[in-house]
Design an enzyme around this catalytic site. Sequence first.
Site, PDB file in Angstrom:
ATOM      1  N   GLY A  99       3.803  -4.027   3.719  1.00 38.15           N
ATOM      2  CA  GLY A  99       4.640  -5.407   3.568  1.00 38.15           C
ATOM      3  C   GLY A  99       4.717  -6.633   4.803  1.00 38.15           C
ATOM      4  N   PRO A 130       9.003  -4.112  -0.354  1.00 36.04           N
ATOM      5  CA  PRO A 130      10.509  -3.695   0.470  1.00 36.04           C
ATOM      6  C   PRO A 130       9.908  -3.590   2.101  1.00 36.04           C
ATOM      7  CG  PRO A 130       9.506  -1.770  -0.661  1.00 36.04           C
ATOM      8  CD  PRO A 130       8.859  -3.127  -1.267  1.00 36.04           C
ATOM      9  N   ASP A 167      -2.880  -1.551   9.791  1.00 36.04           N
ATOM     10  CA  ASP A 167      -2.902  -1.929   8.439  1.00 36.04           C
ATOM     11  C   ASP A 167      -2.729  -3.131   7.951  1.00 36.04           C
ATOM     12  OD1 ASP A 167      -1.719   0.648   8.825  1.00 36.04           O
ATOM     13  OD2 ASP A 167       0.549   0.434   7.933  1.00 36.04           O
ATOM     14  N   SER A 219       1.942  -6.153   6.882  1.00 40.08           N
ATOM     15  CA  SER A 219       0.734  -6.678   7.747  1.00 40.08           C
ATOM     16  C   SER A 219       0.168  -7.303   6.445  1.00 40.08           C
ATOM     17  CB  SER A 219       0.357  -5.720   7.605  1.00 40.08           C
ATOM     18  OG  SER A 219       0.941  -4.325   9.055  1.00 40.08           O
ATOM     19  N   GLY A 222       9.512  -0.433   5.093  1.00 40.03           N
ATOM     20  CA  GLY A 222       9.574   0.689   4.301  1.00 40.03           C
ATOM     21  C   GLY A 222       8.810   1.062   3.868  1.00 40.03           C
ATOM     22  N   GLY A 223       7.305   0.999   4.659  1.00 37.10           N
ATOM     23  CA  GLY A 223       6.692   1.707   4.734  1.00 37.10           C
ATOM     24  C   GLY A 223       5.455   1.419   3.740  1.00 37.10           C
ATOM     25  N   MET A 224       4.810   0.313   3.401  1.00 35.06           N
ATOM     26  CA  MET A 224       3.933  -0.009   3.135  1.00 35.06           C
ATOM     27  C   MET A 224       3.466  -1.410   2.780  1.00 35.06           C
ATOM     28  SD  MET A 224       6.078   0.386  -0.977  1.00 35.06           S
ATOM     29  CE  MET A 224       4.999   0.613  -2.192  1.00 35.06           C
ATOM     30  N   LYS A 250       1.322  -1.459  -0.058  1.00 37.03           N
ATOM     31  CA  LYS A 250      -0.239   0.603   0.261  1.00 37.03           C
ATOM     32  C   LYS A 250       0.787   0.882   0.103  1.00 37.03           C
ATOM     33  CE  LYS A 250       0.878   1.318   4.456  1.00 37.03           C
ATOM     34  NZ  LYS A 250       1.563   2.260   4.752  1.00 37.03           N
TER      35      LYS A 250
HETATM   36  O1  C5P Z   1      -0.721  -0.862  14.553  1.00 47.60           O
HETATM   37  P1  C5P Z   1       0.917  -1.327  14.552  1.00 47.60           P
HETATM   38  O2  C5P Z   1       1.548  -2.721  15.459  1.00 47.60           O
HETATM   39  O3  C5P Z   1       0.912  -1.418  13.230  1.00 47.60           O
HETATM   40  O4  C5P Z   1       1.757  -0.631  14.837  1.00 47.60           O
HETATM   41  C1  C5P Z   1       3.242  -0.624  15.311  1.00 47.60           C
HETATM   42  C2  C5P Z   1       3.198   0.610  15.675  1.00 47.60           C
HETATM   43  O5  C5P Z   1       3.020   2.234  15.332  1.00 47.60           O
HETATM   44  C3  C5P Z   1       2.661   1.268  17.176  1.00 47.60           C
HETATM   45  O6  C5P Z   1       3.049   0.562  18.898  1.00 47.60           O
HETATM   46  C4  C5P Z   1       2.654   2.855  17.950  1.00 47.60           C
HETATM   47  O7  C5P Z   1       3.733   2.992  17.728  1.00 47.60           O
HETATM   48  C5  C5P Z   1       2.780   3.741  16.667  1.00 47.60           C
HETATM   49  N1  C5P Z   1       1.025   3.667  15.590  1.00 47.60           N
HETATM   50  C6  C5P Z   1       0.873   4.437  16.385  1.00 47.60           C
HETATM   51  N2  C5P Z   1      -0.538   5.308  15.533  1.00 47.60           N
HETATM   52  C7  C5P Z   1      -1.227   4.891  14.643  1.00 47.60           C
HETATM   53  C8  C5P Z   1      -0.415   3.476  14.116  1.00 47.60           C
HETATM   54  C9  C5P Z   1       0.698   2.451  14.333  1.00 47.60           C
HETATM   55  O8  C5P Z   1       1.278   5.174  16.888  1.00 47.60           O
HETATM   56  N3  C5P Z   1      -2.065   4.906  14.149  1.00 47.60           N
END
Ligand code: C5P
Length: 322
Positions: free
Chosen positions: A128, A121, A163, A130, A124-126, A36
């Site tokens: 992956g 990646p 995500d 998830s 990478g912020g995409m 994404k």
């Molecule tokens: O939900 P996820 O486990 O992918 O999030 C990873 C980390 O990113 C969280 O522990 C939090 O530090 C940060 N995060 C956040 N706000 C969000 C999504 C993620 O602060 N809406």
Amino acid sequence: MTGQASDSTTGQASDSTTGHATDSTTGAVTVRVPAKVNVQLAVGAARPDGFHDLANVFLAVSLYDEVTATPAAGTKVTCEGPDADQVPLDRTNLAARAAGILAERAGLTPDVHLHIAKNIPVAGGMAGGSADGAAALVACDALWGLDTPMAELLDICAELGSDVPFSLVGGAALGTGRGEILTPVPAGAFHWVFAVADGGLSTPAVFREFDRLAAGHEIPAPQASPALLAALASGDPDALAPTLVNDLQPAALSLRPQLASVLAAGTAAGALAALVSGSGPTTAFLARDRAAAAGVAAVLDASGLCRATRVASSPAPGATLL
Ligand code: C5P
């Protein structure tokens, strides 16, 4: 990393006509799942639970991982692909966690080998990781014949990460809450280039940097941009370009200042817009069409400013059983 390689140990082979992973001996199933990009990532103030409320416009792009689930004794994760050595293969892997949660809910033991063919990646912020979680969930659901309702699959996805629900559904959607509450939105076709950076960025670290940079400032409640949603629906890249926005970009650039030169190089090469993808460090470039995307990718490849480039289009379907 397209198609399914023949594997003499499992007897699995691909049917190139139908694209169906076929295996009469082991019943292995393969799920394809997209990466994404966030075309709008509006971030609110930190919540008491540490997460941030978002207005997060997700767009699935045609860069895919494939997860193959095969019966095994216990849970085992393996990975192939250019960044395979950076993927954790233990119980922290979202694919393994997905199998564990689904099995527990169904009263089964998670006896499954999950093989990840990784093209998205890593860190990478995409999305992956998830993506692999959502793909493993769909693959195990099919392997174990559970036919779990979509609402329950989405619930498990939200437990796995903010995500992960979007990786399951794909297409284009507005994510609210911490990003896990999805509303589909209409989207025309767009063409993208992604510049893959050396090394990943930790999402929590980028959110922490966002908090540090935001300290002392009033943070408005995040809201989806009507102009962006209209441009997304129109399929007009010239309308979409000026609306792209990522509130995590200053934090990602603060942690990785060299990304600014990648963004500038892509824009100079003719991209209509450039932004950090999610929490980075992958950078995303909107192109007018497929040919323009190939041109931007060639310039970025030659620049030496990034490790690799990928050309992709959007929207792409979510996790799909092959
Ligand atoms: O939900 P996820 O486990 O992918 O999030 C990873 C980390 O990113 C969280 O522990 C939090 O530090 C940060 N995060 C956040 N706000 C969000 C999504 C993620 O602060 N809406």
